[in-house]
Design an enzyme around this catalytic site. Structure first.
Site, mmCIF file in Angstrom:
data_model
loop_
_atom_site.group_PDB
_atom_site.id
_atom_site.type_symbol
_atom_site.label_atom_id
_atom_site.label_comp_id
_atom_site.label_asym_id
_atom_site.label_seq_id
_atom_site.Cartn_x
_atom_site.Cartn_y
_atom_site.Cartn_z
ATOM 1 N N ASP A 24 23.726 7.668 96.323
ATOM 2 C CA ASP A 24 24.095 6.829 97.472
ATOM 3 C C ASP A 24 24.451 5.421 97.004
ATOM 4 O O ASP A 24 24.065 4.991 95.925
ATOM 5 C CB ASP A 24 22.992 6.825 98.547
ATOM 6 C CG ASP A 24 21.597 6.730 97.959
ATOM 7 O OD1 ASP A 24 21.477 6.463 96.745
ATOM 8 O OD2 ASP A 24 20.623 6.919 98.703
ATOM 9 N N GLU B 96 21.025 4.310 104.214
ATOM 10 C CA GLU B 96 19.990 3.514 104.889
ATOM 11 C C GLU B 96 20.094 3.574 106.412
ATOM 12 O O GLU B 96 19.168 3.173 107.108
ATOM 13 C CB GLU B 96 20.059 2.042 104.431
ATOM 14 C CG GLU B 96 19.749 1.828 102.945
ATOM 15 C CD GLU B 96 18.291 2.078 102.592
ATOM 16 O OE1 GLU B 96 17.482 2.325 103.509
ATOM 17 O OE2 GLU B 96 17.974 2.027 101.386
HETATM 18 ZN ZN LIG Z 1 16.026 2.679 101.126
HETATM 19 ZN ZN LIG Z 2 17.054 4.628 98.962
#
Ligand SMILES: [Zn+2]
Ligand SMILES: [Zn+2]
Length: 418
Positions: A80, A141
């Site tokens: 990510d 997130e």
């Molecule tokens: Zn995080």
């Molecule tokens: Zn993370």
């Protein structure tokens, strides 16, 4: 050691400065969820130069690189890219240069790991066979990114993997990895509930339907879901983190709003709790004679990260071959990820594990002093993984795990010559 980590070992010294450069650059220039345009461009350009077929804009800013290397399984590696809306306080030379945005969860490291693994796999093509998918995901997130990528996947003509692998840097001695078959991260659900009453003058409650009393009663009753409806052998938590109603002491307001967060470790418990939240809120509204039923809005939804047992067993064997005792089975963490959205959407096995990012001496001293909680963890403004060791370990872990599918005997790929 496997053929892929062998290739890493001979090339790491020459790769490390480049990957550290990428890491420090991303750390200086963090981007918020679903706005990772610069980060995505850096990642996409990097793997394109390595010979990957690159698709950009998969799920807004997501990037997918495909490397076909003969017959064999299709393995997806995911990292990510997003940062957090907070200020950094690490004092590092490469601290964030963007006010109010910081890589305090380590996703900059995840990008560097994935870029490095992509490089080793492209340079050591004689050591493996199959198809590799390198996936840079946006918006972890906010739990938006994986779903957005899945929604665009088919339309982009991308292949589905046979297995999906990902890792996260966490507090723990650098040089160690922690895996777990089954549940490794909790499911997280956040809901907003609007409760509707009828406003009036504070001196005339008989003309009102008071949403403040309705909300107060609802909050108390919601606490019985964990204490009275959930088995003591199952863990769960429900927190009402926000409760808003009214403006002035002598006005009964029209409505009240509750925001709550739940964490669960079992899909059946999660579904029961969600149903119970709706039942209790609706019944409390009825009990008050509410003007209309409550309104529920999902604020975020992170599914359970529930590692496939067989796939995790393969990863564990590869980890112990690589790391000996520095690999170990851990406990589930009370954190959530949207990573499993890929595997759940496609019904494909997935494995997620942790890589320690703390200086080993600092960690050992904290254990001795009983001050482990004082080590800045993910989402702390002082979260700062030690760079070189963590970078190398994450690369070893990702390549070891991938080798369990890409370097299997009989696949035609070269085996460990040792
Ligand atoms: Zn995080
Ligand atoms: Zn993370």
């Amino acid at each position: 050691m496997n053929p892929l980590t062998q290739a890493l070992e001979s090339g790491f010294a020459s790769m490390a400065p480049e990957l550290q450069g990428i890491y420090e650059d991303l750390h200086r220039h963090p981007e918020l969820s679903m706005q990772e345009h610069r980060t995505a461009r850096i990642a996409a350009d990097y793997i394109e130069r390595l010979g990957y077929a690159v698709t950009r804009g998969v799920g807004v800013t997501g990037v997918v690189g495909v490397l076909r290397n003969g017959d064999g399984p299709t393995v997806m590696l995911r990292g990510d890219m997003d940062a957090l809306p907070m200020d950094e306080d690490t004092g590092l030379a490469y601290s964030s240069e963007v006010a109010g945005v910081a890589h305090s969860c380590g996703h900059d490291l995840h990008v560097a790991w994935l870029a490095g693994a992509a490089r080793v796999l492209s340079e050591a093509r004689e050591a493996w066979q199959g198809t590799l998918l390198v996936v840079f995901q946006p918006g972890e997130e906010t739990a938006e990114g994986a779903s957005a990528m899945v929604a665009d996947w088919e339309g982009a003509g991308l292949p589905r993997p046979d297995v999906i692998l990902a890792q996260h840097v966490m507090v723990g001695p650098a040089g160690t990895v922690t895996y777990r078959p089954g549940v490794i991260l909790s499911a997280g659900d956040s809901l907003q509930v609007r409760l509707f009453g009828r406003g009036s003058h504070g001196s005339q409650p008989q003309t009102a339907i008071d949403p403040v009393v309705m909300a107060a009663s609802t909050v108390l009753r919601l606490q019985t879901i964990v204490s009275r409806e959930t088995s003591p052998l199952d863990s769960a938590v429900l927190t009402v983190g926000a409760l808003q109603a009214g403006t002035k002491e002598n006005i009964i307001p029209d409505e009240a709003t509750i925001k709550l967060n739940m964490r669960t470790y079992d899909d059946a418990v999660r579904e029961h709790m969600l149903e119970a939240v709706k039942r209790i809120c609706s019944a409390e509204c009825d009990a008050s004679g509410a003007t209309r039923p409550p309104e529920f809005t999902t604020l975020s939804r992170y599914p359970l990260t529930d590692n496939d047992h067989d796939a995790t067993a393969r990863v564990a064997v590869a980890f112990h071959a690589q790391f000996d005792d520095a690999a170990s089975e851990g406990k589930p963490a009370a954190a959530s990820e949207d990573f499993s959205v890929f595997g759940r959407s496609w019904n494909v096995p997935y494995v997620f594990w942790f890589v320690g990012g703390t200086d080993p001496q600092t960690y050992a001293e904290a254990v001795r002093a009983g001050t482990l909680d004082a080590i800045p963890s993910n989402h702390s403004p002082r979260f700062a993984p030690v760079l070189e060791k963590t970078l190398e370990t994450g690369l070893q872990a990702m390549l070891s795990a991938a080798s369990a599918w890409l370097c299997i005997p009989g696949s035609g790929a070269r085996q460990d010559p040792a």
